[in-house]
Design a protein around this motif. Structure first.
Motif, PDB file in Angstrom:
ATOM      1  N   GLN A 186      49.849  35.084 -13.292  1.00  0.00           N
ATOM      2  CA  GLN A 186      49.627  36.397 -13.873  1.00  0.00           C
ATOM      3  C   GLN A 186      48.152  36.679 -14.146  1.00  0.00           C
ATOM      4  N   THR A 187      47.408  35.666 -14.592  1.00  0.00           N
ATOM      5  CA  THR A 187      46.051  35.917 -15.083  1.00  0.00           C
ATOM      6  C   THR A 187      44.951  35.652 -14.062  1.00  0.00           C
ATOM      7  N   SER A 188      45.223  34.884 -13.020  1.00  0.00           N
ATOM      8  CA  SER A 188      44.176  34.598 -12.037  1.00  0.00           C
ATOM      9  C   SER A 188      43.590  35.858 -11.397  1.00  0.00           C
ATOM     10  N   PRO A 189      44.351  36.962 -11.247  1.00  0.00           N
ATOM     11  CA  PRO A 189      43.722  38.160 -10.693  1.00  0.00           C
ATOM     12  C   PRO A 189      42.573  38.717 -11.536  1.00  0.00           C
ATOM     13  N   LEU A 190      42.448  38.266 -12.779  1.00  0.00           N
ATOM     14  CA  LEU A 190      41.371  38.758 -13.633  1.00  0.00           C
ATOM     15  C   LEU A 190      40.087  37.949 -13.490  1.00  0.00           C
ATOM     16  N   HIS A 191      40.030  37.032 -12.534  1.00  0.00           N
ATOM     17  CA  HIS A 191      38.863  36.156 -12.457  1.00  0.00           C
ATOM     18  C   HIS A 191      37.564  36.912 -12.245  1.00  0.00           C
ATOM     19  N   ASP A 192      37.600  38.043 -11.546  1.00  0.00           N
ATOM     20  CA  ASP A 192      36.378  38.805 -11.273  1.00  0.00           C
ATOM     21  C   ASP A 192      36.321  40.131 -12.021  1.00  0.00           C
ATOM     22  N   ALA A 230      36.970  40.070 -26.501  1.00  0.00           N
ATOM     23  CA  ALA A 230      37.215  41.198 -27.399  1.00  0.00           C
ATOM     24  C   ALA A 230      38.713  41.393 -27.623  1.00  0.00           C
ATOM     25  N   ALA A 231      39.499  41.245 -26.556  1.00  0.00           N
ATOM     26  CA  ALA A 231      40.955  41.351 -26.689  1.00  0.00           C
ATOM     27  C   ALA A 231      41.516  40.185 -27.492  1.00  0.00           C
ATOM     28  N   LEU A 232      40.943  38.985 -27.287  1.00  0.00           N
ATOM     29  CA  LEU A 232      41.408  37.810 -28.023  1.00  0.00           C
ATOM     30  C   LEU A 232      41.193  37.928 -29.525  1.00  0.00           C
ATOM     31  N   LYS A 233      40.151  38.616 -29.919  1.00  0.00           N
ATOM     32  CA  LYS A 233      39.906  38.806 -31.350  1.00  0.00           C
ATOM     33  C   LYS A 233      41.031  39.610 -31.985  1.00  0.00           C
ATOM     34  N   LYS A 234      41.596  40.526 -31.219  1.00  0.00           N
ATOM     35  CA  LYS A 234      42.711  41.332 -31.714  1.00  0.00           C
ATOM     36  C   LYS A 234      44.032  40.569 -31.653  1.00  0.00           C
ATOM     37  N   PHE A 235      44.175  39.717 -30.613  1.00  0.00           N
ATOM     38  CA  PHE A 235      45.423  38.974 -30.411  1.00  0.00           C
ATOM     39  C   PHE A 235      45.100  37.493 -30.181  1.00  0.00           C
ATOM     40  N   PRO A 236      44.662  36.795 -31.236  1.00  0.00           N
ATOM     41  CA  PRO A 236      44.178  35.409 -31.073  1.00  0.00           C
ATOM     42  C   PRO A 236      45.237  34.414 -30.623  1.00  0.00           C
ATOM     43  N   ARG A 237      46.506  34.739 -30.772  1.00  0.00           N
ATOM     44  CA  ARG A 237      47.568  33.812 -30.378  1.00  0.00           C
ATOM     45  C   ARG A 237      48.103  34.089 -28.982  1.00  0.00           C
ATOM     46  N   ALA A 238      47.511  35.049 -28.299  1.00  0.00           N
ATOM     47  CA  ALA A 238      47.986  35.418 -26.959  1.00  0.00           C
ATOM     48  C   ALA A 238      47.479  34.402 -25.938  1.00  0.00           C
ATOM     49  N   ARG A 239      48.369  33.523 -25.486  1.00  0.00           N
ATOM     50  CA  ARG A 239      47.972  32.444 -24.579  1.00  0.00           C
ATOM     51  C   ARG A 239      47.480  32.987 -23.242  1.00  0.00           C
ATOM     52  N   PHE A 240      48.072  34.092 -22.792  1.00  0.00           N
ATOM     53  CA  PHE A 240      47.675  34.636 -21.491  1.00  0.00           C
ATOM     54  C   PHE A 240      46.244  35.164 -21.535  1.00  0.00           C
ATOM     55  N   LEU A 241      45.820  35.718 -22.684  1.00  0.00           N
ATOM     56  CA  LEU A 241      44.445  36.192 -22.805  1.00  0.00           C
ATOM     57  C   LEU A 241      43.457  35.034 -22.805  1.00  0.00           C
ATOM     58  N   ARG A 242      43.833  33.938 -23.455  1.00  0.00           N
ATOM     59  CA  ARG A 242      42.937  32.774 -23.495  1.00  0.00           C
ATOM     60  C   ARG A 242      42.765  32.188 -22.100  1.00  0.00           C
ATOM     61  N   MET A 243      43.883  32.075 -21.346  1.00  0.00           N
ATOM     62  CA  MET A 243      43.757  31.554 -19.989  1.00  0.00           C
ATOM     63  C   MET A 243      42.943  32.501 -19.121  1.00  0.00           C
ATOM     64  N   ALA A 244      43.175  33.790 -19.250  1.00  0.00           N
ATOM     65  CA  ALA A 244      42.418  34.766 -18.463  1.00  0.00           C
ATOM     66  C   ALA A 244      40.930  34.669 -18.783  1.00  0.00           C
ATOM     67  N   ARG A 245      40.605  34.495 -20.049  1.00  0.00           N
ATOM     68  CA  ARG A 245      39.215  34.369 -20.460  1.00  0.00           C
ATOM     69  C   ARG A 245      38.591  33.114 -19.871  1.00  0.00           C
ATOM     70  N   ASP A 246      39.320  31.993 -19.924  1.00  0.00           N
ATOM     71  CA  ASP A 246      38.810  30.734 -19.372  1.00  0.00           C
ATOM     72  C   ASP A 246      38.531  30.868 -17.878  1.00  0.00           C
ATOM     73  N   ILE A 247      39.430  31.512 -17.168  1.00  0.00           N
ATOM     74  CA  ILE A 247      39.274  31.673 -15.725  1.00  0.00           C
ATOM     75  C   ILE A 247      38.080  32.571 -15.410  1.00  0.00           C
ATOM     76  N   ALA A 248      37.988  33.705 -16.099  1.00  0.00           N
ATOM     77  CA  ALA A 248      36.887  34.635 -15.842  1.00  0.00           C
ATOM     78  C   ALA A 248      35.537  33.981 -16.109  1.00  0.00           C
ATOM     79  N   ALA A 249      35.458  33.190 -17.176  1.00  0.00           N
ATOM     80  CA  ALA A 249      34.189  32.574 -17.563  1.00  0.00           C
ATOM     81  C   ALA A 249      33.802  31.414 -16.662  1.00  0.00           C
ATOM     82  N   ALA A 250      34.783  30.621 -16.220  1.00  0.00           N
ATOM     83  CA  ALA A 250      34.452  29.309 -15.654  1.00  0.00           C
ATOM     84  C   ALA A 250      34.862  29.075 -14.217  1.00  0.00           C
ATOM     85  N   HIS A 251      35.331  30.085 -13.484  1.00  0.00           N
ATOM     86  CA  HIS A 251      35.797  29.817 -12.119  1.00  0.00           C
ATOM     87  C   HIS A 251      34.649  29.549 -11.147  1.00  0.00           C
TER      88      HIS A 251
END
Length: 349
Positions: A186-192, A230-251
């Motif tokens: 679900q989240t890999s499409p957000l890498h770029d 910014a989205a994680l600050k609003k929804f800190p427990r959202a695992r999909f946002l954390r994974m999306a953030r990790d992918i976008a930052a570090a791919h």
């Protein structure tokens, strides 16, 4: 025709199966039936099912085994599972929920209660609208680059293949489960996603970037991470946002520490980003871009293999070796789809 919620009812009791099927059909659900878990899996392979109602005790494969299989095998969308059984002790309820069931009903079932529980499941499955938003956001970034074709679809398919292969490795047995596989799909499409902030003169330049332009291009990782933070600050427990953030930052980080933006190395790079790194590079190699032609798949395989322990996590490369034939099939599939679209355009013009 109006879309209906699809429900699969699994029970080896003919009378119970017929009663539930009749009731749900009257409530305008699209109902499928199966007599055991194995037959249910065949139906799940052939149809998109939203809700599964399954008996606990059945021959061949019981309800607990079916729930476990659903959680491991079906990652494209969430399937809500209701376990229907004559068992009702607390420890049995815990066992049923631990198998992957979302809800639990004790026989004999009450039709209005069953309907209420199904509607609760529909509300949960409806959260997958979130996934459509994720993909729409990713499309926004991709829409600025007309040369990438079905890049998002391919990268998430490759990422899922790699994650599934790694789930079979002992060292990842407790890390990569069905939920991880579903989330990376679900989240890999957000890498770029950060490329929305890169100027056209850099993003769409047909030739090689200058050193200064490349520094600008590299900022898409930071821009993407900041957006998702910014989205994680609003929804800190959202695992999909954390994974999306990790992918976008570090791919674009590399196993040997020579990547960007932070120069992370080894397991300091999030696992999801290490997986997407291989998927992204393979797709970049095997598809035409504004600055290059597509390379053959065997050349892409060679590049991935030679960069094990340098650019790529050796474990991800091992997974790639185990599923590279699936990658080639995906290249062919999307290549065929693109050709068909082009033919349709020619015919209609």
């Amino acid at each position: 025709m109006e879309n209906k919620t699809s429900v699969l009812v699994v029970d080896d009791d003919d009378i119970a199966l017929e009663m539930i099927e009749h009731y749900l059909s009257l409530e305008n659900f699209l109902v499928y039936t199966a007599f055991d878990g194995r037959e249910a899996l065949e139906i799940l392979d052939e149809h998109e099912i939203h809700i599964v109602i399954t008996d606990w005790e059945m021959p061949v494969m019981n309800g607990l085994e079916l729930c476990r299989e659903i959680r491991q095998r079906y990652t494209e969308h969430y399937i809500y599972c209701i376990l229907l059984t004559s068992r009702g002790r607390h420890e049995e309820i815990v066992e049923g929920m631990a198998s992957g069931a979302d809800d639990f009903m004790v026989k004999p079932f009450n039709p209005p209660e069953l309907l209420a529980r199904i509607n609760a499941g529909i509300r949960l499955v409806g959260l997958e609208t979130r996934d459509l938003v994720i993909f729409a956001m990713a499309r926004l970034a991709e829409s600025r680059d007309t040369e990438t074709g079905e890049h998002l679809e391919r990268v998430r398919e490759y990422s899922r293949c790699l994650a599934r292969a790694m789930a079979n490795m002992p060292q990842f047995a407790d890390v990569i489960d069905g939920e991880f596989i579903r989330l990376i799909y679900q989240t890999s499409p957000l890498h770029d996603i950060g490329k929305v902030g890169i100027p056209d003169g850099v993003l769409l330049k047909p030739g090689k970037l200058t050193a200064e332009e490349f520094e600008v291009m590299k900022k898409h990782t930071i821009l993407g991470a900041d957006t998702l933070d910014a989205a994680l600050k609003k929804f800190p427990r959202a695992r999909f946002l954390r994974m999306a953030r990790d992918i976008a930052a570090a791919h674009h980080e590399k196993w040997d520490g020579s990547g960007y933006p932070y120069g992370l190395s080894g397991t300091d790079i999030p696992l999801s980003a290490r997986i997407v790194a291989v998927a992204d590079v393979y797709d970049a190699l095997t598809t035409r871009r504004i600055y290059k032609d597509a390379y053959p798949t065997d050349y892409a395989e060679k590049v991935i293999r030679e960069n094990s322990g340098k650019h790529f996590d050796p474990n991800v490369v091992t997974a790639f070796e185990n599923c590279k034939d699936q990658f080639v099939q995906l290249v062919d599939r999307y290549s065929d789809a693109t050709s068909e679209e082009a033919a349709d355009l020619m015919t209609s013009s």
